[in-house]
Design a protein around this motif. Structure first.
Motif, PDB file in Angstrom:
ATOM      1  N   ASN A 105       0.884  -1.160   0.000  1.00  0.00           N
ATOM      2  CA  ASN A 105       0.000   0.000   0.000  1.00  0.00           C
ATOM      3  C   ASN A 105       0.922   1.209   0.000  1.00  0.00           C
ATOM      4  O   ASN A 105       1.436   1.600   1.043  1.00  0.00           O
ATOM      5  CB  ASN A 105      -0.918   0.001   1.221  1.00  0.00           C
ATOM      6  N   LEU A 141      -5.787  -2.345   0.754  1.00  0.00           N
ATOM      7  CA  LEU A 141      -6.314  -1.025   1.084  1.00  0.00           C
ATOM      8  C   LEU A 141      -6.003  -0.591   2.513  1.00  0.00           C
ATOM      9  O   LEU A 141      -6.403   0.498   2.926  1.00  0.00           O
ATOM     10  CB  LEU A 141      -7.830  -0.993   0.854  1.00  0.00           C
ATOM     11  N   HIS A 142      -5.299  -1.419   3.250  1.00  0.00           N
ATOM     12  CA  HIS A 142      -4.841  -1.065   4.591  1.00  0.00           C
ATOM     13  C   HIS A 142      -3.585  -1.880   4.870  1.00  0.00           C
ATOM     14  O   HIS A 142      -3.491  -3.043   4.465  1.00  0.00           O
ATOM     15  CB  HIS A 142      -5.923  -1.363   5.632  1.00  0.00           C
ATOM     16  N   GLU A 143      -2.631  -1.272   5.574  1.00  0.00           N
ATOM     17  CA  GLU A 143      -1.347  -1.947   5.774  1.00  0.00           C
ATOM     18  C   GLU A 143      -1.480  -3.238   6.587  1.00  0.00           C
ATOM     19  O   GLU A 143      -0.715  -4.182   6.367  1.00  0.00           O
ATOM     20  CB  GLU A 143      -0.360  -0.991   6.455  1.00  0.00           C
ATOM     21  N   GLY A 183       2.433   3.983   8.071  1.00  0.00           N
ATOM     22  CA  GLY A 183       2.072   2.720   7.442  1.00  0.00           C
ATOM     23  C   GLY A 183       2.620   1.529   8.199  1.00  0.00           C
ATOM     24  O   GLY A 183       1.933   0.511   8.370  1.00  0.00           O
ATOM     25  N   ASN A 212       0.479   1.003  11.246  1.00  0.00           N
ATOM     26  CA  ASN A 212      -0.777   0.327  10.925  1.00  0.00           C
ATOM     27  C   ASN A 212      -0.597  -1.177  10.764  1.00  0.00           C
ATOM     28  O   ASN A 212      -1.545  -1.944  10.929  1.00  0.00           O
ATOM     29  CB  ASN A 212      -1.369   0.900   9.636  1.00  0.00           C
ATOM     30  N   ALA A 213       0.606  -1.596  10.413  1.00  0.00           N
ATOM     31  CA  ALA A 213       0.857  -3.008  10.119  1.00  0.00           C
ATOM     32  C   ALA A 213       1.382  -3.787  11.311  1.00  0.00           C
ATOM     33  O   ALA A 213       1.582  -5.004  11.214  1.00  0.00           O
ATOM     34  CB  ALA A 213       1.860  -3.120   8.972  1.00  0.00           C
ATOM     35  N   TYR A 221     -11.432  -6.340  11.344  1.00  0.00           N
ATOM     36  CA  TYR A 221     -10.045  -5.916  11.426  1.00  0.00           C
ATOM     37  C   TYR A 221      -9.319  -6.027  10.084  1.00  0.00           C
ATOM     38  O   TYR A 221      -8.268  -5.409   9.906  1.00  0.00           O
ATOM     39  CB  TYR A 221      -9.297  -6.748  12.467  1.00  0.00           C
ATOM     40  N   GLY A 222      -9.821  -6.838   9.175  1.00  0.00           N
ATOM     41  CA  GLY A 222      -9.142  -7.016   7.893  1.00  0.00           C
ATOM     42  C   GLY A 222     -10.093  -7.016   6.718  1.00  0.00           C
ATOM     43  O   GLY A 222      -9.804  -7.580   5.667  1.00  0.00           O
ATOM     44  N   GLN A 237     -10.846  -4.951   4.543  1.00  0.00           N
ATOM     45  CA  GLN A 237     -10.401  -4.324   3.300  1.00  0.00           C
ATOM     46  C   GLN A 237      -9.844  -5.341   2.297  1.00  0.00           C
ATOM     47  O   GLN A 237      -9.814  -5.083   1.096  1.00  0.00           O
ATOM     48  CB  GLN A 237      -9.322  -3.273   3.583  1.00  0.00           C
ATOM     49  N   TYR A 270     -17.437  -3.973  -1.674  1.00  0.00           N
ATOM     50  CA  TYR A 270     -16.058  -4.213  -2.103  1.00  0.00           C
ATOM     51  C   TYR A 270     -15.984  -5.018  -3.397  1.00  0.00           C
ATOM     52  O   TYR A 270     -14.890  -5.288  -3.896  1.00  0.00           O
ATOM     53  CB  TYR A 270     -15.289  -4.952  -1.010  1.00  0.00           C
TER      54      TYR A 270
END
Length: 525
Positions: free
Chosen positions: A23, A45-47, A74, A77-78, A433-434, A436, A490
């Protein structure tokens, strides 16, 4: 003369790291400039989802995998997903962009202050090269560090003005380097262990994820059969290293000190392979081992070996050690252990489905080589009791217990294993939580199946509240989430199931197709 950019892509290509999960932010754009046509970039779409997908892909493929994140924010976020990768020994090279060198000292926007400190202690090695010419060497070192010994994630922060700089002479030597680890114990060590197992009156074997990760399940089966030895999976096991239908298989160990010791009562030798000793969860004081028991662990991780509170440990390559041991042991003159009793079929009842009924239907309909990715934490024991998992690489679970693993990991695993069907079984609390990762599944047409166990509550937390005698705790319910609408938003087909018949029909449709499908199942709390 090559640029740093050219030299690093040569290294990645030669080492086989041609699939990226990422990302990107502004600091990463110079690295991705002129992206080669023989590479593949999988956008998340998210780390957290990015690292989860890469984690699943690397575990299922067995290959070191590259992750591309954005600087400090980033990386932050991961971090939850990085905890899972660290605990599962997943070989990831996590790269992150950094501000230009001239701007780091003034802490300009998007500068990663103390970049190497940020991801610790969840990486094996963390580096920001001292100068641009050190970047190719650092990348080469990162790849070899991630993929050897006890594998695991590493972190590399690169200022974005480095990529256009000229590489130093001799950089071409880096691309084709190979680094290996010879981890087979001596013949005398194998012979000594074999004799101890043969002479034990009641040995037991406990297997962990590194057995499955090293494709050594068949060697474990051979040892268990020769010694007529019961086999347990280690507590909170993130992979399945033994066929759950085998007569030697006893189930999944609980995660409490006293409970484990009680189940090992009567065994004089406990052999633990490819797992920590032990990964406890709830505090349940007691004796680490029952009286008269001795423990020997075989692990690939020196940290796991040294932090164990009891027993002896051998740090070695799991697959080659089990292979040698399977040849060295002789067949025991004892009866095979009594197989565990499989539960009877769950009845069809009105209203939301019992989780047992969901797993019975899933076990009946899914291909025998299906891959299950679990994040329905409150029903984990039921899954182990009711799903037949017999093939290598059939089960994955968040190794650190961090939520947000299963949905993106299912996408990565399906990408790595297109010849098998991947089925994520995910709680309605965990899925958020995931979530995305659904976009990635739709965008790249990755045909994973996502089963959302919708009971409107954090079931595992409710159970743990009982263990801790915590009453009146807020924030344990998550009602009113429409996962079908989320999935369709999505781009993923979504089906709702509120009975055995409707779940059967939804699963049949998903399995007959070749595209991602989410099935929202109304289940009992």
């Amino acid at each position: 003369m090559k640029t740093i950019h050219q030299a690093c892509y040569d290294i990645l290509r030669t080492q086989g790291l041609t699939t990226f999960f990422g990302n990107p932010g502004s600091n990463e754009l110079p690295f991705l400039n002129d992206f080669p046509g023989d590479f593949r970039y999988i956008l998340g779409l998210h780390e957290g989802a990015v690292v989860g997908m890469a984690d699943g892909y690397a575990q299922a493929s067995g290959r070191t995998t590259l992750v591309n994140l954005h600087s400090a924010a980033g990386t932050g976020n991961a971090m939850g997903a990085l905890a899972n990768a660290w605990n599962s020994h997943t070989p990831l090279v996590v790269t992150a962009g950094q501000q230009v060198r001239a701007m780091v000292g003034v802490e300009a926007l998007l500068a990663n202050v103390d970049a190497t400190t940020l991801p610790r202690p969840l990486v094996k090695w963390s580096c920001e090269p001292a100068c641009a010419q050190d970047v190719p060497l650092a990348l080469s070192r990162a790849i070899h560090t991630a993929g050897t010994g006890a594998k695991g994630p590493v972190y590399l922060s690169v200022p974005y003005d480095d990529w256009k700089q000229q590489a130093a002479s001799g950089v071409d030597h880096l691309a084709g380097r190979r680094v290996g680890v010879a981890g087979l114990p001596s013949a005398s060590a194998i012979e000594s262990l074999a004799r101890e197992l043969e002479q034990a009156k009641h040995p037991v074997m406990i297997l962990g994820p590194d057995v499955d990760a090293s494709a050594a399940n068949d060697f474990a089966v051979a040892i268990a059969e020769k010694l007529a030895m019961p086999v347990w999976m280690a507590p909170s096991a993130p992979r399945c290293a033994f066929p759950t239908t085998h007569p030697c298989f006893q189930g999944l160990l609980p995660a409490g000190i006293a409970s484990i010791s009680g189940l090992l009562e009567g065994h004089d030798l406990v052999l633990v392979v490819g797992a920590p000793v032990f990964r406890y969860h709830q505090y349940e004081p007691g004796e680490f081992l029952p009286p008269g028991a001795r423990l020997i662990a075989i692990t690939c991780d020196i940290n796991e070996a040294t932090r164990a509170p009891m027993g002896d440990a051998l740090v070695a390559d799991i697959a080659s050690t089990l292979e040698a041991l399977s040849r060295a042991v002789s067949s025991a003159n004892r009866a095979m252990p009594a197989p565990r009793r499989r539960p009877g079929p769950a009845p069809e009842e009105a209203g939301p489905l019992a989780p047992e009924r969901v797993f019975d239907i899933l076990d009946d309909m899914a291909p025998r080589d299906a891959i299950y990715v679990n994040e329905s934490t409150s029903t984990t024991n039921l899954m182990w009791q009711r799903l037949r998992m017999t093939e290598q690489g059939s089960y994955y679970f968040a190794a650190a217990g961090g939520l947000g693993f299963a949905l993106p990991a299912a996408v990565g695993i399906q990408l790595a294993k297109p010849e098998r069907r991947v089925i994520g079984v995910i709680g309605d609390g965990s899925a958020n939580y995931g979530i995305q990762a659904l976009w990635t599944a739709a965008h790249y047409d990755i045909p994973a199946i996502f089963i959302i166990m919708k009971n409107g509550t954090y079931g595992a937390l409710r159970w743990f509240a009982g263990v801790l005698h915590a009453d009146g705790v807020p924030g344990l319910d998550v009602p009113g989430i429409d996962f079908c609408s989320l999935a369709r938003g999505y781009g993923v087909e979504a089906l709702h199931a509120d009975s055995g018949a409707s779940l059967t029909a939804a699963l049949r449709r998903a399995l007959d197709g070749n595209k991602p499908v989410l099935i929202e199942v109304e289940t009992r709390a």
